[in-house]
Each structure stands twice: as C-alpha cells, then as structure tokens.
Design a protein around this motif. Structure first.
Motif, PDB file in Angstrom:
ATOM      1  N   ASN A  40      29.907  43.310  93.940  1.00  0.00           N
ATOM      2  CA  ASN A  40      28.751  43.972  94.544  1.00  0.00           C
ATOM      3  C   ASN A  40      29.163  45.186  95.377  1.00  0.00           C
ATOM      4  O   ASN A  40      28.391  45.681  96.191  1.00  0.00           O
ATOM      5  CB  ASN A  40      27.955  42.986  95.403  1.00  0.00           C
ATOM      6  N   ILE A  99      29.780  44.072  85.647  1.00  0.00           N
ATOM      7  CA  ILE A  99      29.079  42.871  86.111  1.00  0.00           C
ATOM      8  C   ILE A  99      29.232  41.704  85.145  1.00  0.00           C
ATOM      9  O   ILE A  99      28.589  40.676  85.320  1.00  0.00           O
ATOM     10  CB  ILE A  99      27.579  43.165  86.337  1.00  0.00           C
ATOM     11  N   GLU A 103      25.546  39.735  81.779  1.00  0.00           N
ATOM     12  CA  GLU A 103      24.675  40.536  82.633  1.00  0.00           C
ATOM     13  C   GLU A 103      24.532  41.957  82.085  1.00  0.00           C
ATOM     14  O   GLU A 103      23.459  42.567  82.168  1.00  0.00           O
ATOM     15  CB  GLU A 103      25.211  40.571  84.063  1.00  0.00           C
ATOM     16  N   MET A 106      22.075  41.829  79.315  1.00  0.00           N
ATOM     17  CA  MET A 106      20.729  41.656  79.846  1.00  0.00           C
ATOM     18  C   MET A 106      20.189  42.956  80.453  1.00  0.00           C
ATOM     19  O   MET A 106      18.990  43.249  80.348  1.00  0.00           O
ATOM     20  CB  MET A 106      20.706  40.543  80.898  1.00  0.00           C
ATOM     21  N   MET A 107      21.062  43.733  81.086  1.00  0.00           N
ATOM     22  CA  MET A 107      20.628  45.034  81.595  1.00  0.00           C
ATOM     23  C   MET A 107      20.200  45.937  80.444  1.00  0.00           C
ATOM     24  O   MET A 107      19.202  46.660  80.536  1.00  0.00           O
ATOM     25  CB  MET A 107      21.758  45.700  82.387  1.00  0.00           C
ATOM     26  N   GLN A 181      33.922  35.246  87.160  1.00  0.00           N
ATOM     27  CA  GLN A 181      32.543  34.992  87.587  1.00  0.00           C
ATOM     28  C   GLN A 181      31.680  34.511  86.424  1.00  0.00           C
ATOM     29  O   GLN A 181      31.966  34.794  85.265  1.00  0.00           O
ATOM     30  CB  GLN A 181      31.943  36.252  88.216  1.00  0.00           C
ATOM     31  N   GLY A 183      28.928  34.414  83.726  1.00  0.00           N
ATOM     32  CA  GLY A 183      28.382  35.497  82.925  1.00  0.00           C
ATOM     33  C   GLY A 183      29.420  36.399  82.306  1.00  0.00           C
ATOM     34  O   GLY A 183      29.102  37.205  81.430  1.00  0.00           O
ATOM     35  N   SER A 184      30.674  36.283  82.747  1.00  0.00           N
ATOM     36  CA  SER A 184      31.733  37.088  82.136  1.00  0.00           C
ATOM     37  C   SER A 184      32.149  36.460  80.806  1.00  0.00           C
ATOM     38  O   SER A 184      32.053  35.244  80.607  1.00  0.00           O
ATOM     39  CB  SER A 184      32.946  37.184  83.070  1.00  0.00           C
ATOM     40  N   TRP A 212      36.259  39.217  89.855  1.00  0.00           N
ATOM     41  CA  TRP A 212      35.341  40.029  89.061  1.00  0.00           C
ATOM     42  C   TRP A 212      36.019  40.899  88.013  1.00  0.00           C
ATOM     43  O   TRP A 212      35.340  41.566  87.245  1.00  0.00           O
ATOM     44  CB  TRP A 212      34.485  40.895  89.978  1.00  0.00           C
TER      45      TRP A 212
END
Length: 304
Positions: A40, A99, A103, A106-107, A181, A183-184, A212
């Motif tokens: 983040n 991310i 993710e 999804m973006m 993390q 979702g990776s 990350w």
C-alpha cells in the motif's frame, strides 16, 4: 537520499523538489509523475525522478504523450519493460501497481487499468491464466501476450542448510516460512500444492507472514529472518541464495482495448514485438523467453 539506488518514497520526492506530499500525490494522480505501489506504499523509480527533473514542471507532460495503467503481479521483466519504455519511447509511459495477479485481473475487469500482469494457476486444469481470463471476460476486446515462462521454487540460504526439498518440509517445527500476499500468483501456487498434499496452512510456521514481491521475500532468507520462501529463481540469484525448482509457470500480459487506450496499447505491442527489448532481457536468469511477444489469445479487438 533515496531509499535505495532505484526508488524514492513520496516523502523523499517532496523533499527533493521542495513541495508538499499532497502535491506529489496530485502529480501522481494527474500522471505527470509516474509511481507504482509495493503493497500500500507508493514508490517512484529513480529514472522517473530524473525524467521529471528535466521536464518543464509548469507545463507538465506533453499533451500528446500516451500513458497506460498496469496492475498485477510484480516481476523483474515488468520493471525492465517500464524502464525500456521510459528511455526509448518518450511518447509512452506505464504506471504500475503491484497488487498481485488476481487483484490486477479484477482491476482490468472493472475497467480501472489498461493492462494486467498475471501468472495464475488453475488447479483443476493445470493451465495458467487463460481459464481465469475466459471466465471473467466474455465480450470485452482483449489481447493476451506471453512474456515468459519462469521458474518458481523454494528460496533458501546458500547450501540449503535446513535441507528443504519439498512442501512437507515446510511443516517441520524448526522451519520458518515467509509467504506472499493473498491474491498473488505465487500464493495460488503454494495453496494448490498444500491442498494436493493435504497440508494444513496452520502447520506451517510463518504462513501468515506476507510479503508483496519476490525480492522482499528473498530478503527475509538473506537476513536469516526466515528459512524458506516460495519465489522466482531470479530473486534468489540477485541475493546469491540457493533455489529448489518447484514449477515452470507462464507469465502473461492481458491488454483490454478501448477507444481511449488503443493507440497506447498498440505502441506497447510494437515495443514488445518489434524492438530490441527482447534482446535486453535474455541475460535474466530463471526465464525462458522463447515465446516472448506471442499472442496466445485475442478476442473482439476490432470492436472497441
């Protein structure tokens, strides 16, 4: 001074240019200064800071310049591509957000970025990426480009002192693991292997410790904070660590076309397929670039 030789924090850029942090964030929001996320936190490449220094700050970027938003998995190939574009194509810029593969996809699905960088294993078919792409994108104009096959495996200290060989070793009481993390793509790979071998995550010391990107994971091993992590060979090589191969995976870019980004995406395609960029990455260890630039899936591109 930058946090390292390659990147600056927002606070460091603000101090360097004698402006407020709010102004730096506004420049990033307007895409006049290109940043990327690690977790983040915002980071700005050294080469981008140098470019911004030379630009006319009162005029901002050339109005004719094209820009793309890229979201998804962190990879050294992506870093090299962005640096190559910055140096060779001043009419095009890429702003990354690291991310994780899911993710990022999804973006792209929500229309919040132009390109997704992914390596997602579908456990049921054993295939990478396309099962997820075909599930979420039915009518959208898409192009999927192969970047490389890359090696994933256990990153361990030199000489592998804990003699780690397979996933069952992660459950040993004296072993500390560092995870990626949720979702990776790397987390997908780990969890699919744990499920296949009936290993409970709670049996792994450090399963809840999340990093990350691959280099951060490897740093845990280098510093002796953890004994093992799952990551790519190139991260192990950079820190002079040992590597035990687990899987060869496909790392792809997913381009979603629309009227606003079609020129920028075509420039990106041209850079990948027609320039010397491929030659510049041949020396990276842990990658097979034989299919680099190959279009492996395309749908409705002419309908944007």
């Amino acid at each position: 001074m930058a946090m390292n030789d390659e990147t600056y924090t927002v606070e460091e850029v603000a101090k360097l240019f004698k402006i407020s942090k709010h102004t730096v964030y506004e420049l990033i929001k307007r895409r006049e200064l290109h940043a990327f996320k690690v977790g983040n936190k915002m980071r700005i490449d050294k080469i981008e800071v140098e470019r911004f220094k030379k630009a006319d700050s009162s005029a901002g970027m050339n109005e004719q310049a094209l820009s793309l938003l890229l979201a998804g998995s962190h990879d050294f190939l992506i870093e090299h591509l962005i640096k190559y574009v910055t140096k060779q194509a001043n009419f095009l810029s890429i702003q990354p957000t690291y991310i994780g593969s899911l993710e990022g996809l999804m973006m792209l699905y929500r229309g919040n970025c132009d390109v997704a960088a992914i390596h997602l294993l579908d456990p049921s078919s054993g295939e990478y990426n396309l099962p997820f792409i075909k599930l979420f994108f039915v009518h959208e104009p898409l192009t999927v480009i192969r970047l490389a096959s890359r090696e994933q495996g256990f990153i361990v200290a030199q000489g592998n002192p804990k003699e780690i060989q397979d996933f069952t070793d992660l459950t040993r009481k004296e072993i500390t693991f560092v995870n990626r993390q949720k979702g990776s793509g790397t987390r997908f790979l780990l969890d699919s292997h744990l499920a296949k071998e009936n290993i409970e995550p709670s049996a792994i010391k450090g399963y809840s410790n999340e990093e990350w990107n691959h280099l951060s994971t490897a740093t845990y091993i280098s510093r002796g904070i953890a004994d093992v992590g799952l990551g790519i060979r190139s991260a192990a090589e950079q820190l002079n660590l040992d590597f035990i191969p687990v899987a060869n995976e496909q790392f792809d870019l997913v381009l979603r076309w629309n009227k606003k980004n079609k020129d920028a995406l075509q420039h990106l395609l041209d850079i990948i397929q027609l320039t010397s960029f491929k030659e510049s990455i041949r020396s990276l260890k842990g990658y097979n670039t034989h299919e680099f630039g190959k279009i492996i899936h395309e749908k409705n591109r002419g309908k944007q």
